[in-house]
Design an enzyme around this catalytic site. Structure first.
Site, PDB file in Angstrom:
ATOM      1  N   LYS A 144     -13.706  -4.665  -6.235  1.00  0.00           N
ATOM      2  CA  LYS A 144     -14.493  -3.432  -6.189  1.00  0.00           C
ATOM      3  C   LYS A 144     -13.679  -2.231  -6.662  1.00  0.00           C
ATOM      4  O   LYS A 144     -14.241  -1.174  -6.923  1.00  0.00           O
ATOM      5  CB  LYS A 144     -15.059  -3.192  -4.788  1.00  0.00           C
ATOM      6  N   LYS A 177       0.828  -1.212   0.000  1.00  0.00           N
ATOM      7  CA  LYS A 177       0.000   0.000   0.000  1.00  0.00           C
ATOM      8  C   LYS A 177       0.862   1.262   0.000  1.00  0.00           C
ATOM      9  O   LYS A 177       0.448   2.296  -0.518  1.00  0.00           O
ATOM     10  CB  LYS A 177      -0.946  -0.009   1.200  1.00  0.00           C
ATOM     11  N   LYS A 190      -9.341 -11.812 -10.137  1.00  0.00           N
ATOM     12  CA  LYS A 190     -10.417 -11.862  -9.150  1.00  0.00           C
ATOM     13  C   LYS A 190     -11.313 -10.632  -9.285  1.00  0.00           C
ATOM     14  O   LYS A 190     -10.838  -9.532  -9.569  1.00  0.00           O
ATOM     15  CB  LYS A 190      -9.811 -11.926  -7.743  1.00  0.00           C
TER      16      LYS A 190
END
Length: 335
Positions: free
Chosen positions: A202, A117, A199
């Site tokens: 969102k 991240k 996969k």
């Protein structure tokens, strides 16, 4: 004769950063209701964790309420389970600070999710992002959770939680239950409708790739009709047929049919018929969630009341643990 045997405690937290996808639902959330039949379940909307990405305040408030409404809409019973919004129980952040003092900098810096991240959001590598696993440890340890459902990306966080708890227990005496990963019914791995090698996510930039659990029937139908398949026009599960394999997986989850029965049902039929059937199955699977959500989100007073009740119940358990920790660490106890 009444059975007073203590049931295992399972804690599940979900961030309110966006509406869950069909993949999230079939892969994990659908099993939460069954999980609560055999365990004492605690479900939290992890709004404090969401702060690391600096969300717009009004949007975070709305998304937190929406996520709480989704938990109710999925059929989770707030009487049977403890369901609350994380920031409504101050003990989470209080314990997190204490646990910071029992966490080594080196072990925290080895967290792969922090590294990933940090690269992805190089303009916002804040201390909260670094400290995320310690707050997660506080979430778990406050409730003496026996089990935590974790995906592959969170296993390392559960390991550091156990390390922190074990270190505290060794230094201050038995205080925390060491949590284990929850191994329940395996959910389906749902792939992108536009790139079935990836996969369903969102965060996908292609709106056609992902189905939200709150999508309308028309939108769901359109997305499945545009799903990527192959040139064979034969509904069968086989290597190299990633698109059809994905649609068969989804159809199987929604109907309970195995792959052989699905192949028989669509023998001699084209992909158009199959895509429409999968879409209809998904629409029916998600219909109660969508309809219940509309009911809950339109009654903010009842939603807030349920969240407040859940926070009060969670707080009673969390504060017992916190007081025990404060006493063992030498903090002056409030009267």
């Amino acid at each position: 004769m009444e059975n007073n045997e203590r049931r295992p405690v399972v804690l599940s937290c979900i961030q309110p950063t966006s509406i869950p996808t069909l993949g999230n639902y079939l892969g994990a959330l659908k099993n939460w209701k069954a999980m609560s039949d055999d365990n004492d379940c605690i479900f939290a909307v992890a709004d404090l964790h969401a702060l690391t990405i600096h969300p717009e305040p009004a949007k975070l408030r709305q998304q937190s309420l929406e996520m709480y409404a989704i938990l109710l809409a999925m059929g989770l019973d707030p009487e049977k389970n403890i369901m609350f919004i994380q920031s409504h129980v101050p003990a989470h952040t209080q314990l997190a600070w204490i646990l910071n003092c029992y966490t080594q900098f080196g072990e925290a810096s080895r967290m792969t999710q922090f590294k990933e991240k940090s690269l992805k959001h190089s303009d916002n590598v804040n201390v909260g992002l670094f400290d995320y696993p310690v707050l997660m440890a506080a979430d778990i340890l406050l409730y003496q959770a026996n089990f935590v459902p974790v995906g592959a990306d969170q296993k390392q966080h559960l390991e550091i939680c156990r390390d922190i708890a074990d270190r505290f227990n060794n230094l201050r005496g038995e205080t925390f239950t060491l949590p284990e990963p929850y191994i329940g019914k395996t959910g389906a791995k749902v792939m992108s409708l536009q790139d079935p090698t990836q996969k369903m996510s969102k965060s996908d930039v292609n709106p056609k790739a992902t189905v939200s659990i709150l999508d309308t029937p028309d939108v769901i139908m359109k997305k499945f009709k545009s799903a990527v398949t192959d040139s064979e026009s034969c509904v069968r599960y086989a290597e190299g047929k990633d698109g059809i394999n994905n649609l068969m997986t989804i159809y199987s989850c929604c109907t309970g049919l195995d792959y052989d029965k699905i192949e028989s049902e669509f023998a001699g039929k084209g992909y158009g018929d199959f895509k429409a059937a999968v879409a209809e199955a998904v629409i029916e699977e998600l219909r109660p969630v969508r309809e219940n959500f509309d009911k809950y989100i339109s009654d903010k007073a009842s939603l807030m009341s349920a969240a407040a009740d859940g926070a009060e119940r969670a707080g009673r358990i969390a504060n017992r643990t916190l007081r025990k920790v404060m006493k063992k660490t030498g903090l002056v106890m409030p009267e």
